[in-house]
Design an enzyme around this catalytic site. Structure first.
Site, PDB file in Angstrom:
ATOM      1  N   GLU A 150      -0.886  -8.219   5.598  1.00 24.94           N
ATOM      2  CA  GLU A 150      -0.483  -8.437   6.978  1.00 24.94           C
ATOM      3  C   GLU A 150      -1.712  -8.181   7.798  1.00 24.94           C
ATOM      4  O   GLU A 150      -1.702  -8.515   9.069  1.00 24.94           O
ATOM      5  CB  GLU A 150       0.626  -7.325   7.185  1.00 24.94           C
ATOM      6  CG  GLU A 150       0.132  -5.732   7.602  1.00 24.94           C
ATOM      7  CD  GLU A 150      -0.176  -5.143   6.404  1.00 24.94           C
ATOM      8  OE1 GLU A 150      -0.127  -5.471   5.311  1.00 24.94           O
ATOM      9  OE2 GLU A 150      -0.540  -3.722   6.389  1.00 24.94           O
TER      10      GLU A 150
ATOM     11  N   HIS B 101      -3.292  -5.139   1.653  1.00 26.80           N
ATOM     12  CA  HIS B 101      -2.683  -5.058   2.913  1.00 26.80           C
ATOM     13  C   HIS B 101      -2.604  -6.752   3.468  1.00 26.80           C
ATOM     14  O   HIS B 101      -3.479  -7.161   4.042  1.00 26.80           O
ATOM     15  CB  HIS B 101      -3.263  -4.476   4.072  1.00 26.80           C
ATOM     16  CG  HIS B 101      -3.069  -3.008   3.993  1.00 26.80           C
ATOM     17  ND1 HIS B 101      -2.338  -2.369   4.925  1.00 26.80           N
ATOM     18  CD2 HIS B 101      -3.691  -2.138   3.468  1.00 26.80           C
ATOM     19  CE1 HIS B 101      -2.186  -1.094   4.638  1.00 26.80           C
ATOM     20  NE2 HIS B 101      -3.242  -0.666   3.833  1.00 26.80           N
TER      21      HIS B 101
ATOM     22  N   CYS C  40       0.811  -1.176   0.126  1.00 23.62           N
ATOM     23  CA  CYS C  40       0.077  -0.020  -0.044  1.00 23.62           C
ATOM     24  C   CYS C  40       0.775   1.161   0.118  1.00 23.62           C
ATOM     25  O   CYS C  40       1.459   1.387  -0.945  1.00 23.62           O
ATOM     26  CB  CYS C  40      -1.013  -0.003   1.065  1.00 23.62           C
ATOM     27  SG  CYS C  40      -2.477   0.829   0.937  1.00 23.62           S
TER      28      CYS C  40
END
Ligand code: GLN
Length: 190
Positions: free
Chosen positions: A174, A172, A79
Site C-alpha cells: 500500500e 507494504h 506486515c
C-alpha cells in the site's frame, strides 16, 4: 465487485483504502465484529502487531476474525497483519496470541536494527515486472507449513505467501505507489 473490509484498529489502514479506492473497490473500516457482515474480502494492514492484538481482544474481533477467516473469507495481510494471522510468532510479546489461520512461523522485526527499513525490487509470481518492496521493521517468515505457497522471496526468504484465499506479505504494497498486488488480489477474490 466485493466490498472489502479494512481492519482499522491501528496502523496503515487509510493507505490500503486509498489503493483499493483507486482500483474502484468499495471499502469499509472494520472496528467491530458487526462490521464483518456483508464484506467479501478483508485487508489486515501493517502497524504494530502487539497493539493490534490487544485491540483485537478488547473489540471482540479476535474470535470473530478467526471464525470468518477459517470459513474462507479472502484476506490480504501486510506486515503486522501477517503477524496477526501466523500460527507462531517468534520474539512477540508473551500475551501476543495470533489468530493462527496461516501456517507460518514469523519473527517480529526479523531484519534487526541496522536494516530496519529498506526497499528492494521483488519478483512476484503473477506480476510481469519487478514490484517495489517497501520493508518497514518487517517480520521474517522463518517457516512455511504445507500448503503455503511462496509468491515472492527476498534474499532467499519468503516475503509474499498465499494459502488459498489468504495472502500475506512482510512488505507494504500500500506504500509502493504500485497498485498491481492489490489488483491481483481483487481479481482473484472478486
Ligand atoms: N514490527 C511491527 C510489529 O511487530 C510490524 C511493522 C509493520 O507493520 N510495518 O508489529
Amino acid at each position: 465487485m466485493v466490498k472489502v473490509g479494512v481492519l482499522a484498529l491501528q496502523g496503515a489502514f487509510r493507505e490500503h483504502r486509498e489503493v483499493l479506492a483507486a482500483l474502484s473497490a468499495d471499502t469499509v473500516e472494520v472496528r467491530t465484529p458487526e462490521a464483518l457482515s456483508g464484506i467479501g474480502a478483508l485487508v489486515l494492514p501493517g502497524g504494530e502487531s502487539t497493539t493490534m492484538t490487544r485491540l483485537l481482544r478488547t473489540s471482540g474481533l479476535h474470535g470473530a476474525l478467526s471464525e470468518v477467516l477459517r470459513d474462507g473469507l479472502p484476506c490480504l495481510a501486510t506486515c503486522a497483519g501477517l503477524i496477526l494471522l501466523a500460527s507462531e510468532v517468534l520474539d512477540g510479546r508473551a500475551d501476543q496470541e495470533p489468530l493462527g489461520v496461516l501456517d507460518v512461523s514469523v519473527r517480529r522485526n526479523g531484519y534487526g536494527r541496522q536494516l530496519e527499513s529498506f526497499e528492494a525490487p521483488l519478483d512476484v509470481e503473477g506480476l510481469a515486472g519487478p514490484f517495489p518492496g517497501v520493508f518497514i521493521r518487517a517480520p521474517v517468515i522463518e517457516r512455511t507449513g504445507p500448503g503455503v505457497a511462496v509468491l515472492a522471496r527476498h534474499d532467499g526468504r519468503p516475503v509474499l505467501v498465499r494459502r488459498g484465499p489468504v495472502w500475506a506479505s512482510t512488505f507494504h504494497p500500500e506504500l509502493a505507489g504500485d497498485l498491481r498486488l492489490h489488483e491481483l488480489f481483487l481479481k482473484e477474490v472478486a
